[in-house]
Design a protein around this motif. Structure first.
Motif, PDB file in Angstrom:
ATOM      1  N   GLY A 185      13.474  44.956  69.414  1.00  0.00           N
ATOM      2  CA  GLY A 185      12.942  45.365  70.704  1.00  0.00           C
ATOM      3  C   GLY A 185      13.885  44.994  71.827  1.00  0.00           C
ATOM      4  N   GLY A 186      13.617  45.521  72.968  1.00  0.00           N
ATOM      5  CA  GLY A 186      14.394  45.186  74.155  1.00  0.00           C
ATOM      6  C   GLY A 186      13.726  44.053  74.920  1.00  0.00           C
ATOM      7  N   ASP A 187      14.097  43.914  76.159  1.00  0.00           N
ATOM      8  CA  ASP A 187      13.562  42.840  76.996  1.00  0.00           C
ATOM      9  C   ASP A 187      12.053  42.905  77.180  1.00  0.00           C
ATOM     10  OD1 ASP A 187      16.103  41.870  77.301  1.00  0.00           O
ATOM     11  OD2 ASP A 187      16.447  42.891  79.212  1.00  0.00           O
ATOM     12  N   ASP A 188      11.494  44.118  77.177  1.00  0.00           N
ATOM     13  CA  ASP A 188      10.065  44.260  77.465  1.00  0.00           C
ATOM     14  C   ASP A 188       9.254  44.711  76.253  1.00  0.00           C
ATOM     15  OD1 ASP A 188      11.184  46.754  77.353  1.00  0.00           O
ATOM     16  OD2 ASP A 188      10.083  47.554  79.066  1.00  0.00           O
ATOM     17  N   SER A 189       9.794  44.528  75.049  1.00  0.00           N
ATOM     18  CA  SER A 189       9.043  44.924  73.855  1.00  0.00           C
ATOM     19  C   SER A 189       9.240  43.897  72.757  1.00  0.00           C
ATOM     20  CB  SER A 189       9.481  46.321  73.393  1.00  0.00           C
ATOM     21  OG  SER A 189      10.827  46.320  73.001  1.00  0.00           O
ATOM     22  N   SER A 190       8.697  44.197  71.607  1.00  0.00           N
ATOM     23  CA  SER A 190       8.694  43.275  70.471  1.00  0.00           C
ATOM     24  C   SER A 190       9.564  43.820  69.343  1.00  0.00           C
ATOM     25  CB  SER A 190       7.254  43.127  69.980  1.00  0.00           C
ATOM     26  OG  SER A 190       7.176  42.369  68.816  1.00  0.00           O
ATOM     27  N   ASP A 191      10.056  42.922  68.507  1.00  0.00           N
ATOM     28  CA  ASP A 191      10.726  43.330  67.270  1.00  0.00           C
ATOM     29  C   ASP A 191       9.685  43.819  66.268  1.00  0.00           C
ATOM     30  OD1 ASP A 191      13.196  42.523  68.232  1.00  0.00           O
ATOM     31  OD2 ASP A 191      13.188  40.618  67.160  1.00  0.00           O
ATOM     32  N   TRP A 192      10.138  44.670  65.373  1.00  0.00           N
ATOM     33  CA  TRP A 192       9.338  45.139  64.253  1.00  0.00           C
ATOM     34  C   TRP A 192      10.101  44.850  62.970  1.00  0.00           C
ATOM     35  CZ3 TRP A 192       4.679  48.042  64.131  1.00  0.00           C
ATOM     36  CH2 TRP A 192       4.137  48.342  65.390  1.00  0.00           C
ATOM     37  N   LEU A 193       9.366  44.556  61.905  1.00  0.00           N
ATOM     38  CA  LEU A 193       9.947  44.477  60.571  1.00  0.00           C
ATOM     39  C   LEU A 193       9.207  45.483  59.706  1.00  0.00           C
ATOM     40  CD1 LEU A 193      11.957  42.912  58.687  1.00  0.00           C
ATOM     41  CD2 LEU A 193       9.881  41.914  57.746  1.00  0.00           C
ATOM     42  N   ASP A 194       9.956  46.383  59.090  1.00  0.00           N
ATOM     43  CA  ASP A 194       9.373  47.377  58.190  1.00  0.00           C
ATOM     44  C   ASP A 194       9.718  47.012  56.760  1.00  0.00           C
ATOM     45  OD1 ASP A 194       8.735  48.675  60.520  1.00  0.00           O
ATOM     46  OD2 ASP A 194       9.902  50.474  60.108  1.00  0.00           O
ATOM     47  N   PHE A 195       8.700  46.842  55.937  1.00  0.00           N
ATOM     48  CA  PHE A 195       8.849  46.688  54.499  1.00  0.00           C
ATOM     49  C   PHE A 195       8.462  48.034  53.901  1.00  0.00           C
ATOM     50  CE2 PHE A 195       6.760  45.819  50.383  1.00  0.00           C
ATOM     51  CZ  PHE A 195       7.878  45.384  49.693  1.00  0.00           C
ATOM     52  N   TYR A 196       9.294  48.573  53.003  1.00  0.00           N
ATOM     53  CA  TYR A 196       9.044  49.933  52.553  1.00  0.00           C
ATOM     54  C   TYR A 196       9.379  50.146  51.077  1.00  0.00           C
ATOM     55  CZ  TYR A 196      14.104  50.412  53.217  1.00  0.00           C
ATOM     56  OH  TYR A 196      15.471  50.241  53.161  1.00  0.00           O
ATOM     57  N   VAL A 197       8.727  51.179  50.548  1.00  0.00           N
ATOM     58  CA  VAL A 197       9.089  51.758  49.257  1.00  0.00           C
ATOM     59  C   VAL A 197       9.436  53.212  49.545  1.00  0.00           C
ATOM     60  CG1 VAL A 197       8.313  52.363  46.941  1.00  0.00           C
ATOM     61  CG2 VAL A 197       7.534  50.229  47.981  1.00  0.00           C
ATOM     62  N   PRO A 198      10.641  53.654  49.170  1.00  0.00           N
ATOM     63  CA  PRO A 198      11.035  55.037  49.451  1.00  0.00           C
ATOM     64  C   PRO A 198      10.178  56.044  48.688  1.00  0.00           C
ATOM     65  CG  PRO A 198      12.955  53.689  48.886  1.00  0.00           C
ATOM     66  CD  PRO A 198      11.729  52.887  48.559  1.00  0.00           C
ATOM     67  N   ASP A 199       9.973  57.202  49.322  1.00  0.00           N
ATOM     68  CA  ASP A 199       9.207  58.278  48.686  1.00  0.00           C
ATOM     69  C   ASP A 199       9.761  58.642  47.316  1.00  0.00           C
ATOM     70  OD1 ASP A 199       7.562  58.507  50.893  1.00  0.00           O
ATOM     71  OD2 ASP A 199       8.594  60.253  51.715  1.00  0.00           O
ATOM     72  N   GLY A 200      11.088  58.711  47.219  1.00  0.00           N
ATOM     73  CA  GLY A 200      11.705  59.096  45.950  1.00  0.00           C
ATOM     74  C   GLY A 200      11.328  58.168  44.811  1.00  0.00           C
TER      75      GLY A 200
END
Length: 194
Positions: A96-111
């Motif tokens: 994120g930038g100065d006015d937002s939050s970080d995100w963490l994405d945990f994923y399994v690909p469609d394939g």
């Protein structure tokens, strides 16, 4: 038939991502690290690797750290689905930038899901799998118990579709994705329902 846990099989990495996207609540490296470590642990991910064009036995593991995410963009491993099958998986941070939050994405690909024979698409704009949703909600709940977070959303390509400020503490009545929303005394899971 393709092995859904094979790194070198390019078909495993194709398509989008079925995700648990977690709004961390800050842009501090320590907070993002705590969520990353908690996700890898709760999901019981095997390994942390930088490359998808080599099998894990053909490369050195990398530390499961924010520094590795910064250096390599994504971290990869293998995870056992609730169906018992092993598949490739990954994680990526959206800072994120100065006015937002970080995100963490945990994923399994469609394939990988396709190669494992796990149904997750039915023609709707958002793919859906109750089995995957409940599994990812369980991982998110375990993470929240360890480190807390502002919001988590579950489904196909869900990162950035909303945030905690937009929800203002309320789950939507009709939900095409799953939500994990912190409440006083715990976490509320709003499963996809439309």
């Amino acid at each position: 038939m393709s092995n859904p846990a094979a790194f070198r099989d390019r078909s495993n990495w194709s398509g989008g991502f079925y995700e648990l996207a977690i709004e961390v609540g800050s842009t501090d490296d320590a907070a993002l690290q705590a969520v990353l470590s908690a996700v890898w642990s709760a999901a019981e991910v095997r390994g942390t690797y930088a490359l998808t064009d080599r099998e894990p036995a053909e490369q050195e593991p990398v530390p499961c750290t924010v520094a590795s995410l910064t250096e390599y963009g994504h971290l990869h491993g293998r995870v056992r689905l609730p169906t018992g099958q092993w598949v490739v998986c990954g994680g990526v941070a959206i800072r994120g930038g100065d006015d937002s939050s970080d995100w963490l994405d945990f994923y399994v690909p469609d394939g990988a899901l396709d190669n494992a024979g796990v149904p997750h698409g039915d023609g709707r704009p958002f793919f859906r799998s109750a089995v995957l949703d409940d599994w990812l909600a369980g991982i998110g709940t375990a993470v929240f118990e360890r480190v807390g977070f502002r919001l988590a959303v579950i489904g196909w390509e869900v990162s950035g579709c909303t945030d905690a400020a937009t929800l203002a503490g309320r789950l939507p009545e009709e939900r095409s994705i799953g939500y994990l929303l912190p409440r006083e005394g715990g976490l509320q899971y709003g499963a996809a329902n439309d």
